[in-house]
Write a protein that holds these residues in place. Structure first.
Motif, PDB file in Angstrom:
ATOM      1  N   ILE A  10       1.786 -24.648  29.530  1.00  0.00           N
ATOM      2  CA  ILE A  10       1.500 -25.396  28.595  1.00  0.00           C
ATOM      3  C   ILE A  10       0.248 -26.195  28.830  1.00  0.00           C
ATOM      4  O   ILE A  10       0.019 -27.034  29.708  1.00  0.00           O
ATOM      5  CB  ILE A  10       2.573 -26.300  28.189  1.00  0.00           C
ATOM      6  CG1 ILE A  10       4.139 -25.755  28.232  1.00  0.00           C
ATOM      7  CG2 ILE A  10       2.447 -27.487  26.995  1.00  0.00           C
ATOM      8  CD1 ILE A  10       5.201 -26.730  27.907  1.00  0.00           C
ATOM      9  N   VAL A  11      -0.694 -26.140  27.960  1.00  0.00           N
ATOM     10  CA  VAL A  11      -1.963 -26.836  27.925  1.00  0.00           C
ATOM     11  C   VAL A  11      -2.520 -27.656  26.780  1.00  0.00           C
ATOM     12  O   VAL A  11      -2.224 -26.723  25.736  1.00  0.00           O
ATOM     13  CB  VAL A  11      -3.082 -25.777  28.526  1.00  0.00           C
ATOM     14  CG1 VAL A  11      -4.467 -26.681  28.516  1.00  0.00           C
ATOM     15  CG2 VAL A  11      -3.045 -24.910  29.770  1.00  0.00           C
ATOM     16  N   GLU A  12      -2.440 -28.819  26.560  1.00  0.00           N
ATOM     17  CA  GLU A  12      -2.741 -29.501  25.560  1.00  0.00           C
ATOM     18  C   GLU A  12      -1.795 -29.161  24.453  1.00  0.00           C
ATOM     19  O   GLU A  12      -2.045 -28.969  23.204  1.00  0.00           O
ATOM     20  CB  GLU A  12      -4.284 -29.223  24.810  1.00  0.00           C
ATOM     21  CG  GLU A  12      -5.404 -29.724  26.048  1.00  0.00           C
ATOM     22  CD  GLU A  12      -5.356 -31.222  26.259  1.00  0.00           C
ATOM     23  OE1 GLU A  12      -4.852 -31.904  25.225  1.00  0.00           O
ATOM     24  OE2 GLU A  12      -6.237 -31.708  27.014  1.00  0.00           O
ATOM     25  N   ASP A  13      -0.580 -29.296  24.931  1.00  0.00           N
ATOM     26  CA  ASP A  13       0.623 -28.999  23.822  1.00  0.00           C
ATOM     27  C   ASP A  13       0.659 -27.563  23.285  1.00  0.00           C
ATOM     28  O   ASP A  13       1.114 -27.647  22.195  1.00  0.00           O
ATOM     29  CB  ASP A  13       0.624 -30.075  22.862  1.00  0.00           C
ATOM     30  CG  ASP A  13       0.937 -31.454  23.263  1.00  0.00           C
ATOM     31  OD1 ASP A  13       1.284 -31.758  24.326  1.00  0.00           O
ATOM     32  OD2 ASP A  13       0.357 -32.585  22.632  1.00  0.00           O
ATOM     33  N   ARG A  14       0.122 -26.811  23.949  1.00  0.00           N
ATOM     34  CA  ARG A  14      -0.002 -25.504  23.367  1.00  0.00           C
ATOM     35  C   ARG A  14       0.466 -24.373  24.355  1.00  0.00           C
ATOM     36  O   ARG A  14      -0.032 -24.582  25.636  1.00  0.00           O
ATOM     37  CB  ARG A  14      -1.559 -25.041  23.152  1.00  0.00           C
ATOM     38  CG  ARG A  14      -1.445 -23.352  22.599  1.00  0.00           C
ATOM     39  CD  ARG A  14      -2.845 -23.005  22.644  1.00  0.00           C
ATOM     40  NE  ARG A  14      -3.052 -21.551  22.012  1.00  0.00           N
ATOM     41  CZ  ARG A  14      -4.101 -21.047  21.783  1.00  0.00           C
ATOM     42  NH1 ARG A  14      -5.520 -21.647  21.852  1.00  0.00           N
ATOM     43  NH2 ARG A  14      -4.071 -19.800  21.578  1.00  0.00           N
ATOM     44  N   PHE A  15       1.659 -23.530  24.352  1.00  0.00           N
ATOM     45  CA  PHE A  15       2.075 -22.750  25.116  1.00  0.00           C
ATOM     46  C   PHE A  15       1.364 -21.320  25.251  1.00  0.00           C
ATOM     47  O   PHE A  15       1.000 -20.763  24.239  1.00  0.00           O
ATOM     48  CB  PHE A  15       3.628 -22.339  24.402  1.00  0.00           C
ATOM     49  CG  PHE A  15       4.684 -21.571  25.542  1.00  0.00           C
ATOM     50  CD1 PHE A  15       5.059 -22.315  26.568  1.00  0.00           C
ATOM     51  CD2 PHE A  15       4.521 -20.269  25.445  1.00  0.00           C
ATOM     52  CE1 PHE A  15       5.735 -21.554  27.411  1.00  0.00           C
ATOM     53  CE2 PHE A  15       5.543 -19.647  26.376  1.00  0.00           C
ATOM     54  CZ  PHE A  15       6.130 -20.298  27.283  1.00  0.00           C
ATOM     55  N   MET A  16       1.200 -21.095  26.551  1.00  0.00           N
ATOM     56  CA  MET A  16       0.198 -19.987  26.749  1.00  0.00           C
ATOM     57  C   MET A  16       0.979 -18.969  27.625  1.00  0.00           C
ATOM     58  O   MET A  16       1.693 -19.429  28.582  1.00  0.00           O
ATOM     59  CB  MET A  16      -1.211 -20.523  27.577  1.00  0.00           C
ATOM     60  CG  MET A  16      -1.912 -21.245  26.439  1.00  0.00           C
ATOM     61  SD  MET A  16      -3.534 -21.966  27.269  1.00  0.00           S
ATOM     62  CE  MET A  16      -4.356 -22.546  25.912  1.00  0.00           C
ATOM     63  N   SER A  17       0.494 -17.771  27.705  1.00  0.00           N
ATOM     64  CA  SER A  17       0.961 -16.557  28.666  1.00  0.00           C
ATOM     65  C   SER A  17       0.097 -16.948  29.702  1.00  0.00           C
ATOM     66  O   SER A  17      -0.973 -17.743  29.811  1.00  0.00           O
ATOM     67  CB  SER A  17       0.869 -15.249  27.868  1.00  0.00           C
ATOM     68  OG  SER A  17      -0.405 -14.883  27.423  1.00  0.00           O
ATOM     69  N   LYS A  18       0.472 -16.191  30.735  1.00  0.00           N
ATOM     70  CA  LYS A  18      -0.675 -15.871  32.031  1.00  0.00           C
ATOM     71  C   LYS A  18      -1.884 -15.504  31.754  1.00  0.00           C
ATOM     72  O   LYS A  18      -2.714 -15.993  32.193  1.00  0.00           O
ATOM     73  CB  LYS A  18       0.118 -15.075  32.894  1.00  0.00           C
ATOM     74  CG  LYS A  18      -0.678 -14.670  34.498  1.00  0.00           C
ATOM     75  CD  LYS A  18      -0.116 -13.799  35.353  1.00  0.00           C
ATOM     76  CE  LYS A  18      -0.952 -13.623  36.354  1.00  0.00           C
ATOM     77  NZ  LYS A  18      -0.556 -12.799  37.299  1.00  0.00           N
ATOM     78  N   ASN A  19      -2.157 -14.321  31.180  1.00  0.00           N
ATOM     79  CA  ASN A  19      -3.413 -13.940  30.514  1.00  0.00           C
ATOM     80  C   ASN A  19      -4.319 -15.055  29.787  1.00  0.00           C
ATOM     81  O   ASN A  19      -5.635 -15.231  29.996  1.00  0.00           O
ATOM     82  CB  ASN A  19      -3.200 -12.698  29.653  1.00  0.00           C
ATOM     83  CG  ASN A  19      -2.630 -11.430  30.455  1.00  0.00           C
ATOM     84  OD1 ASN A  19      -2.941 -11.425  31.552  1.00  0.00           O
ATOM     85  ND2 ASN A  19      -1.923 -10.632  29.598  1.00  0.00           N
ATOM     86  N   GLU A  20      -3.639 -15.629  28.828  1.00  0.00           N
ATOM     87  CA  GLU A  20      -4.373 -16.702  27.905  1.00  0.00           C
ATOM     88  C   GLU A  20      -4.674 -18.061  29.082  1.00  0.00           C
ATOM     89  O   GLU A  20      -5.754 -18.485  28.999  1.00  0.00           O
ATOM     90  CB  GLU A  20      -3.373 -17.382  27.081  1.00  0.00           C
ATOM     91  CG  GLU A  20      -3.361 -16.333  25.916  1.00  0.00           C
ATOM     92  CD  GLU A  20      -1.997 -17.154  24.912  1.00  0.00           C
ATOM     93  OE1 GLU A  20      -2.167 -16.393  23.978  1.00  0.00           O
ATOM     94  OE2 GLU A  20      -1.452 -17.639  25.085  1.00  0.00           O
TER      95      GLU A  20
END
Length: 254
Positions: free
Chosen positions: A179-189
């Motif tokens: 989670i970066v800046e309240d955004r859920f991200m996958s490993k590639n992201e």
């Protein structure tokens, strides 16, 4: 001979010989026992139910499962850990979830120290603690990533590249999501995000792009005027050329 027989042990002769009535027991149609004996047989007769394999399925529906359910005990220490975990979620702008394979403490300690040195905090929480901390919050979706104890890294987004460099030394720690800046991200992201420049460099690049766009616009606006001026200059030069030739011819004739 008579004296010899007296010296030996003689077998006593029986006067009564026991014998069953009619010689044999009637097994096929035995005689009805006495009332007291029959009463004792009926009381002690074992009762065998229907085998479990032959019973219908609806018989097992009345099984009381509540007896096998473990009662949850309110543990104050777990509530303290859940509150601490929620504080980490709220104060960290970058949260990375790791899957930890088999790793010794000797291999894990240097990784923990390197992350701590770069202001990245590695924490281990169980599924129950995370569920208590995130239920009813915006982080509730992360409960799907937990099956047992899980490792989580809390830090700031500008340390993403440093985190991946440190985790390369420990292949047992596998990044799943974050989670970066309240955004859920996958490993590639997360990997793509870590390759982005820092904020100052991005701002300077944006200023260069804006400045280049402005200068390009000014050049395009001035291009027509410059072409017109150059054409006028050329036209003036062409008009002056015959006059110069006439002056030169008059001088030569004189």
């Amino acid at each position: 001979m008579a004296s010899l027989n007296k010296a030996l042990l003689q077998t006593p002769a029986t006067f009564l010989i026991a014998r069953r009535f009619r010689g044999k027991i009637n097994i096929q149609r035995p005689r009805k026992p006495h009332f007291e004996k029959q009463l004792l047989l009926d009381i002690t007769k074992p009762i065998y139910g229907t085998p479990r394999s032959q019973l219908p399925e609806y018989v097992f529906c009345d099984f009381d499962k509540s007896k096998n359910v473990k009662k949850e005990i309110d543990n104050p220490f777990e509530r303290i850990l859940a509150r601490e975990c929620l504080d980490w979620f709220n104060t960290s702008k970058m949260v990375v979830f790791l899957h930890m394979n088999s790793i010794s403490m000797e291999d894990k300690t240097p990784i923990f120290a390197a992350l701590k040195k770069n202001n990245l905090h590695l924490r281990t929480y169980g599924k129950k603690i995370v569920s208590m901390a995130t239920t009813g919050t915006r982080y509730e979706v992360v409960n799907q990533l937990f099956t047992s104890h899980q490792n989580i890294i809390f830090g700031q987004p500008n340390k993403a590249d440093t985190m991946f460099k440190i985790l390369k030394k420990a292949p047992q720690l596998v990044v799943m999501a974050g989670i970066v800046e309240d955004r859920f991200m996958s490993k590639n992201e997360l990997v793509e995000f870590s390759k982005l420049p820092n904020l100052d460099v991005a701002r300077s690049q944006l200023c260069n792009v804006l400045q280049s766009a402005g200068s390009c616009l000014v050049n395009q606006l001035n291009q027509n005027q410059q072409i017109l001026v150059s054409h006028l200059d050329k036209h003036i030069e062409l008009q002056k050329a015959p006059q110069n030739e006439e002056i030169c011819d008059s001088k030569e004739s004189s």
